[in-house]
Scaffold this motif. Structure first.
Motif, PDB file in Angstrom:
ATOM      1  N   GLU A  75      -5.880 -23.161  -0.175  1.00 52.41           N
ATOM      2  CA  GLU A  75      -7.236 -22.623  -0.101  1.00 52.41           C
ATOM      3  C   GLU A  75      -7.871 -22.908   1.257  1.00 52.41           C
ATOM      4  OE1 GLU A  75      -9.086 -24.331  -3.528  1.00 52.41           O
ATOM      5  OE2 GLU A  75      -8.065 -22.957  -4.904  1.00 52.41           O
ATOM      6  N   LYS A  76      -7.598 -24.098   1.794  1.00 49.86           N
ATOM      7  CA  LYS A  76      -8.135 -24.451   3.108  1.00 49.86           C
ATOM      8  C   LYS A  76      -7.526 -23.557   4.195  1.00 49.86           C
ATOM      9  CE  LYS A  76      -7.030 -28.384   5.124  1.00 49.86           C
ATOM     10  NZ  LYS A  76      -6.918 -29.832   5.413  1.00 49.86           N
ATOM     11  N   VAL A  77      -6.221 -23.354   4.144  1.00 50.53           N
ATOM     12  CA  VAL A  77      -5.540 -22.493   5.125  1.00 50.53           C
ATOM     13  C   VAL A  77      -6.018 -21.054   4.985  1.00 50.53           C
ATOM     14  CG1 VAL A  77      -3.304 -21.524   5.769  1.00 50.53           C
ATOM     15  CG2 VAL A  77      -3.522 -23.977   5.374  1.00 50.53           C
ATOM     16  N   LEU A  78      -6.165 -20.585   3.761  1.00 51.77           N
ATOM     17  CA  LEU A  78      -6.626 -19.220   3.524  1.00 51.77           C
ATOM     18  C   LEU A  78      -8.034 -19.013   4.077  1.00 51.77           C
ATOM     19  CD1 LEU A  78      -5.684 -16.584   2.250  1.00 51.77           C
ATOM     20  CD2 LEU A  78      -6.742 -17.311   0.128  1.00 51.77           C
ATOM     21  N   ALA A  79      -8.904 -19.993   3.903  1.00 54.78           N
ATOM     22  CA  ALA A  79     -10.265 -19.891   4.439  1.00 54.78           C
ATOM     23  C   ALA A  79     -10.230 -19.803   5.972  1.00 54.78           C
ATOM     24  CB  ALA A  79     -11.095 -21.088   3.995  1.00 54.78           C
ATOM     25  N   ARG A  80      -9.364 -20.596   6.589  1.00 56.03           N
ATOM     26  CA  ARG A  80      -9.245 -20.553   8.047  1.00 56.03           C
ATOM     27  C   ARG A  80      -8.700 -19.204   8.513  1.00 56.03           C
ATOM     28  NH1 ARG A  80      -5.211 -23.783  11.929  1.00 56.03           N
ATOM     29  NH2 ARG A  80      -6.044 -23.011  13.867  1.00 56.03           N
ATOM     30  N   LEU A  83     -11.324 -16.556   8.502  1.00 55.04           N
ATOM     31  CA  LEU A  83     -12.235 -16.638   9.648  1.00 55.04           C
ATOM     32  C   LEU A  83     -11.619 -16.081  10.922  1.00 55.04           C
ATOM     33  CD1 LEU A  83     -13.723 -20.224   9.131  1.00 55.04           C
ATOM     34  CD2 LEU A  83     -14.916 -18.042   8.855  1.00 55.04           C
ATOM     35  N   GLU A  84     -10.309 -16.277  11.095  1.00 53.16           N
ATOM     36  CA  GLU A  84      -9.653 -15.910  12.344  1.00 53.16           C
ATOM     37  C   GLU A  84      -9.051 -14.514  12.360  1.00 53.16           C
ATOM     38  OE1 GLU A  84      -6.728 -18.900  13.047  1.00 53.16           O
ATOM     39  OE2 GLU A  84      -8.209 -20.468  13.409  1.00 53.16           O
ATOM     40  N   LYS A  85      -8.931 -13.864  11.223  1.00 56.71           N
ATOM     41  CA  LYS A  85      -8.169 -12.611  11.157  1.00 56.71           C
ATOM     42  C   LYS A  85      -8.729 -11.486  12.019  1.00 56.71           C
ATOM     43  CE  LYS A  85     -10.383 -10.604   7.095  1.00 56.71           C
ATOM     44  NZ  LYS A  85     -10.186 -10.223   5.708  1.00 56.71           N
ATOM     45  N   PHE A 122       3.825 -13.990   4.432  1.00 56.28           N
ATOM     46  CA  PHE A 122       2.775 -13.796   5.416  1.00 56.28           C
ATOM     47  C   PHE A 122       2.362 -12.328   5.502  1.00 56.28           C
ATOM     48  CE2 PHE A 122       0.936 -13.557   9.709  1.00 56.28           C
ATOM     49  CZ  PHE A 122      -0.001 -14.569   9.589  1.00 56.28           C
ATOM     50  N   VAL A 123       3.320 -11.430   5.432  1.00 53.13           N
ATOM     51  CA  VAL A 123       2.988  -9.998   5.439  1.00 53.13           C
ATOM     52  C   VAL A 123       2.171  -9.655   4.195  1.00 53.13           C
ATOM     53  CG1 VAL A 123       3.956  -7.667   5.271  1.00 53.13           C
ATOM     54  CG2 VAL A 123       4.908  -9.289   6.885  1.00 53.13           C
ATOM     55  N   ARG A 124       2.573 -10.191   3.054  1.00 55.46           N
ATOM     56  CA  ARG A 124       1.794  -9.950   1.825  1.00 55.46           C
ATOM     57  C   ARG A 124       0.372 -10.475   1.982  1.00 55.46           C
ATOM     58  NH1 ARG A 124       5.135 -11.551  -3.441  1.00 55.46           N
ATOM     59  NH2 ARG A 124       4.432  -9.590  -4.312  1.00 55.46           N
ATOM     60  N   LEU A 125       0.240 -11.621   2.640  1.00 54.33           N
ATOM     61  CA  LEU A 125      -1.073 -12.211   2.867  1.00 54.33           C
ATOM     62  C   LEU A 125      -1.902 -11.334   3.808  1.00 54.33           C
ATOM     63  CD1 LEU A 125      -2.638 -14.763   2.081  1.00 54.33           C
ATOM     64  CD2 LEU A 125      -1.754 -15.830   4.143  1.00 54.33           C
ATOM     65  N   LEU A 126      -1.270 -10.798   4.855  1.00 56.70           N
ATOM     66  CA  LEU A 126      -1.982  -9.895   5.767  1.00 56.70           C
ATOM     67  C   LEU A 126      -2.516  -8.676   5.012  1.00 56.70           C
ATOM     68  CD1 LEU A 126       0.352  -9.890   8.902  1.00 56.70           C
ATOM     69  CD2 LEU A 126      -1.912 -10.928   8.714  1.00 56.70           C
ATOM     70  N   ILE A 127      -1.712  -8.158   4.109  1.00 53.60           N
ATOM     71  CA  ILE A 127      -2.128  -6.996   3.325  1.00 53.60           C
ATOM     72  C   ILE A 127      -3.253  -7.373   2.378  1.00 53.60           C
ATOM     73  CG2 ILE A 127      -1.370  -5.340   1.574  1.00 53.60           C
ATOM     74  CD1 ILE A 127       1.443  -5.539   2.932  1.00 53.60           C
ATOM     75  N   ARG A 128      -3.078  -8.500   1.692  1.00 50.78           N
ATOM     76  CA  ARG A 128      -4.079  -8.926   0.715  1.00 50.78           C
ATOM     77  C   ARG A 128      -5.426  -9.240   1.368  1.00 50.78           C
ATOM     78  NH1 ARG A 128      -2.726 -14.136  -2.226  1.00 50.78           N
ATOM     79  NH2 ARG A 128      -4.528 -15.020  -1.254  1.00 50.78           N
TER      80      ARG A 128
END
Length: 160
Positions: A75-80, A83-85, A122-128
């Motif tokens: 959750e901490k990494v996802l929040a960061r 912010l940066e995306k 990571f690609v799935r995360l970029l899409i999500r």
């Protein structure tokens, strides 16, 4: 790392479920031994069973704590990342996607299975996350082309 962007919740749940089932079996066996209390025959078995119950409980608690820590880290990494995306892709073009595939994903995906899994997650995360400037169709096209070019030159382990 893979632990930063993915929490294997199903795996944790399966392991914890099996551990709970095993704990119940130990408790049932302990209750049977207590009902048929024959200390001469079962004293050693009873003490061993009690130690196993305590060990099982400790391991269960450690796995539960590990799951919680991994979830909090995710959750901490996802929040960061959220912010940066917006600064990752300055403009929507195929060159940025080609650079991403050629410089980040292709070398890492060929390194090891864990790194390949990281790339997929990571690609799935970029899409999500609906990352601005990340064009999935361009990514897929570049990935497929580079894979077709590089796959014949790979070792058997890399190709798997």
């Amino acid at each position: 790392s893979l632990q930063d962007i993915f929490v294997p919740t199903d795996g944790y749940e399966k392991v914890l479920s099996r551990m709970m089932h095993s704990q119940r079996q130990f408790e049932d066996t302990k209750a049977k031994m207590e009902r048929n209390r024959n200390f001469d025959n079962h004293s050693r078995d009873y003490k061993t069973l009690q130690r196993n119950i305590v060990r099982q409980k400790e391991v269960y608690d450690k796995v539960k704590e590990e799951q919680l820590q991994q979830k909090l880290n995710f959750e901490k990494v996802l929040a960061r990342l959220e912010l940066e995306k917006s600064g990752w892709f300055l403009k929507k073009d195929q060159e940025a996607t080609q650079a991403l595939v050629a410089e980040m994903f292709m070398p890492r995906a060929l390194t090891s299975y864990a790194d390949a899994m990281f790339c997929c997650k990571f690609v799935r995360l970029l899409i999500r996350m609906k990352t601005p400037g990340f064009l999935f169709l361009d990514f897929f096209n570049c990935w497929t082309l580079l894979l077709c070019i590089n796959l014949p030159g790979c070792t058997e382990r890399e190709a798997q």
